[in-house]
Write a protein that holds these residues in place. Structure first.
Motif, PDB file in Angstrom:
ATOM      1  N   LEU A   1      50.122  59.063  53.689  1.00  0.00           N
ATOM      2  CA  LEU A   1      49.780  60.038  52.665  1.00  0.00           C
ATOM      3  C   LEU A   1      49.743  59.302  51.321  1.00  0.00           C
ATOM      4  N   VAL A   2      48.598  59.332  50.665  1.00  0.00           N
ATOM      5  CA  VAL A   2      48.502  58.706  49.348  1.00  0.00           C
ATOM      6  C   VAL A   2      48.608  59.816  48.309  1.00  0.00           C
ATOM      7  N   ARG A   3      49.599  59.680  47.437  1.00  0.00           N
ATOM      8  CA  ARG A   3      49.866  60.706  46.440  1.00  0.00           C
ATOM      9  C   ARG A   3      49.531  60.177  45.044  1.00  0.00           C
ATOM     10  N   PHE A   4      48.538  60.797  44.408  1.00  0.00           N
ATOM     11  CA  PHE A   4      48.192  60.424  43.034  1.00  0.00           C
ATOM     12  C   PHE A   4      49.006  61.320  42.109  1.00  0.00           C
ATOM     13  N   GLU A   5      49.621  60.708  41.120  1.00  0.00           N
ATOM     14  CA  GLU A   5      50.460  61.476  40.198  1.00  0.00           C
ATOM     15  C   GLU A   5      50.016  61.247  38.758  1.00  0.00           C
ATOM     16  N   LEU A   6      49.759  62.349  38.057  1.00  0.00           N
ATOM     17  CA  LEU A   6      49.366  62.262  36.655  1.00  0.00           C
ATOM     18  C   LEU A   6      50.630  62.031  35.817  1.00  0.00           C
ATOM     19  N   THR A   7      50.672  60.921  35.102  1.00  0.00           N
ATOM     20  CA  THR A   7      51.877  60.608  34.326  1.00  0.00           C
ATOM     21  C   THR A   7      51.679  60.819  32.836  1.00  0.00           C
ATOM     22  N   GLY A   8      50.422  61.080  32.423  1.00  0.00           N
ATOM     23  CA  GLY A   8      50.166  61.274  30.997  1.00  0.00           C
ATOM     24  C   GLY A   8      49.587  62.648  30.742  1.00  0.00           C
ATOM     25  N   SER A   9      48.874  62.782  29.637  1.00  0.00           N
ATOM     26  CA  SER A   9      48.352  64.102  29.268  1.00  0.00           C
ATOM     27  C   SER A   9      46.835  64.176  29.323  1.00  0.00           C
ATOM     28  N   ILE A  10      46.190  63.062  29.698  1.00  0.00           N
ATOM     29  CA  ILE A  10      44.730  63.050  29.804  1.00  0.00           C
ATOM     30  C   ILE A  10      44.343  63.385  31.253  1.00  0.00           C
ATOM     31  N   PRO A  11      43.392  64.312  31.449  1.00  0.00           N
ATOM     32  CA  PRO A  11      42.978  64.645  32.819  1.00  0.00           C
ATOM     33  C   PRO A  11      42.302  63.461  33.525  1.00  0.00           C
ATOM     34  N   HIS A  12      42.669  63.272  34.773  1.00  0.00           N
ATOM     35  CA  HIS A  12      42.046  62.212  35.579  1.00  0.00           C
ATOM     36  C   HIS A  12      41.746  62.771  36.965  1.00  0.00           C
ATOM     37  N   ASN A  13      40.855  62.082  37.672  1.00  0.00           N
ATOM     38  CA  ASN A  13      40.568  62.476  39.056  1.00  0.00           C
ATOM     39  C   ASN A  13      40.348  61.231  39.899  1.00  0.00           C
ATOM     40  N   VAL A  14      39.974  61.460  41.152  1.00  0.00           N
ATOM     41  CA  VAL A  14      39.704  60.369  42.087  1.00  0.00           C
ATOM     42  C   VAL A  14      38.342  60.631  42.713  1.00  0.00           C
ATOM     43  N   GLU A  15      37.377  59.765  42.395  1.00  0.00           N
ATOM     44  CA  GLU A  15      36.043  59.883  42.983  1.00  0.00           C
ATOM     45  C   GLU A  15      35.745  58.610  43.763  1.00  0.00           C
ATOM     46  N   PHE A  16      35.472  58.766  45.059  1.00  0.00           N
ATOM     47  CA  PHE A  16      35.159  57.598  45.872  1.00  0.00           C
ATOM     48  C   PHE A  16      33.724  57.167  45.624  1.00  0.00           C
ATOM     49  N   LYS A  17      33.533  55.861  45.487  1.00  0.00           N
ATOM     50  CA  LYS A  17      32.226  55.311  45.159  1.00  0.00           C
ATOM     51  C   LYS A  17      31.643  54.526  46.319  1.00  0.00           C
ATOM     52  N   ASP A  18      32.347  53.486  46.721  1.00  0.00           N
ATOM     53  CA  ASP A  18      31.836  52.601  47.753  1.00  0.00           C
ATOM     54  C   ASP A  18      32.830  52.624  48.903  1.00  0.00           C
ATOM     55  N   VAL A  19      32.379  53.115  50.048  1.00  0.00           N
ATOM     56  CA  VAL A  19      33.299  53.268  51.178  1.00  0.00           C
ATOM     57  C   VAL A  19      32.699  52.607  52.422  1.00  0.00           C
ATOM     58  N   PRO A  20      33.550  52.212  53.369  1.00  0.00           N
ATOM     59  CA  PRO A  20      33.043  51.549  54.577  1.00  0.00           C
ATOM     60  C   PRO A  20      32.191  52.493  55.422  1.00  0.00           C
ATOM     61  N   PRO A  21      31.240  51.924  56.180  1.00  0.00           N
ATOM     62  CA  PRO A  21      30.412  52.724  57.077  1.00  0.00           C
ATOM     63  C   PRO A  21      31.298  53.512  58.042  1.00  0.00           C
ATOM     64  N   GLY A  22      30.905  54.738  58.343  1.00  0.00           N
ATOM     65  CA  GLY A  22      31.687  55.553  59.269  1.00  0.00           C
ATOM     66  C   GLY A  22      32.645  56.477  58.550  1.00  0.00           C
ATOM     67  N   THR A  23      32.772  56.284  57.241  1.00  0.00           N
ATOM     68  CA  THR A  23      33.636  57.161  56.451  1.00  0.00           C
ATOM     69  C   THR A  23      32.913  58.472  56.177  1.00  0.00           C
ATOM     70  N   ASP A  24      33.641  59.587  56.336  1.00  0.00           N
ATOM     71  CA  ASP A  24      33.039  60.894  56.090  1.00  0.00           C
ATOM     72  C   ASP A  24      34.034  61.742  55.304  1.00  0.00           C
ATOM     73  N   LEU A  25      34.005  61.622  53.985  1.00  0.00           N
ATOM     74  CA  LEU A  25      35.040  62.217  53.150  1.00  0.00           C
ATOM     75  C   LEU A  25      34.820  63.679  52.798  1.00  0.00           C
ATOM     76  N   GLY A  26      33.599  64.158  52.900  1.00  0.00           N
ATOM     77  CA  GLY A  26      33.344  65.552  52.533  1.00  0.00           C
ATOM     78  C   GLY A  26      33.743  65.816  51.084  1.00  0.00           C
ATOM     79  N   ASP A  27      34.457  66.905  50.865  1.00  0.00           N
ATOM     80  CA  ASP A  27      34.855  67.307  49.506  1.00  0.00           C
ATOM     81  C   ASP A  27      35.796  66.310  48.842  1.00  0.00           C
ATOM     82  N   VAL A  28      36.468  65.524  49.660  1.00  0.00           N
ATOM     83  CA  VAL A  28      37.426  64.551  49.133  1.00  0.00           C
ATOM     84  C   VAL A  28      36.730  63.441  48.335  1.00  0.00           C
ATOM     85  N   ARG A  29      35.421  63.296  48.574  1.00  0.00           N
ATOM     86  CA  ARG A  29      34.687  62.243  47.865  1.00  0.00           C
ATOM     87  C   ARG A  29      34.813  62.420  46.345  1.00  0.00           C
TER      88      ARG A  29
END
Ligand SMILES: [Cu+2]
Length: 144
Positions: free
Chosen positions: A60-88
């Motif tokens: 389980l990878v847990r991203f934690e916001l430690t400051g006050s600026i909004p951040h997100n996680v957008e996947f850009k380049d992923v290995p073939p066979g990856t199917d992230l759906g909404d997680v992308r």
């Protein structure tokens, strides 16, 4: 009220699917948890720390916001066979201490997944998750 309108915009786009608030319990039998902090290093410098992690399937990878600026996680380049759906394109974390959790399941193919924070990519806010099987017998393969 920049922040207010940002929230409104996100709600409008239906992106506010926040994994937030709930802290997963770490038990003996639970998944291994790796925390990546979203850090405001200065007014113009943001980072994922650690930026590069290597995990086994079932982590389980847990991203934690430690400051006050909004951040997100957008996947850009992923290995073939990856199917992230909404997680992308992950939701924006808005409140200090808020978390976003990603289970590294079979939708993540083995290999290196490159991600960025969408608004701060140009400022160098990016990282990688390398998925590597540390379990040759495949016991963890089916954990979701
Ligand atoms: Cu950011």
């Amino acid at each position: 009220m920049i922040r207010f309108s940002l929230v409104g915009a996100l709600l409008g786009l239906g992106l506010l699917v926040l994994a937030g608030e709930t802290k997963a319990q770490e038990s003996v039998d639970g998944p291994q948890i790796v925390t990546v902090r979203m850090v405001d290093k200065s007014a113009t410098e943001y980072a994922f720390e650690p930026a590069d992690i290597t995990v086994a399937p079932g982590t389980l990878v847990r991203f934690e916001l430690t400051g006050s600026i909004p951040h997100n996680v957008e996947f850009k380049d992923v290995p073939p066979g990856t199917d992230l759906g909404d997680v992308r394109f992950g939701p924006f974390l808005l409140t200090k201490g808020q978390t976003y959790e990603l289970m590294i399941d079979e939708s993540f193919a083995m290999g290196t997944h490159e991600y960025v924070c969408t608004p701060h990519e140009m400022m160098g806010m990016k990282g990688t998750i390398t998925v590597q099987n540390s379990d040759p017998e495949g016991r963890l393969e089916r954990i979701r």
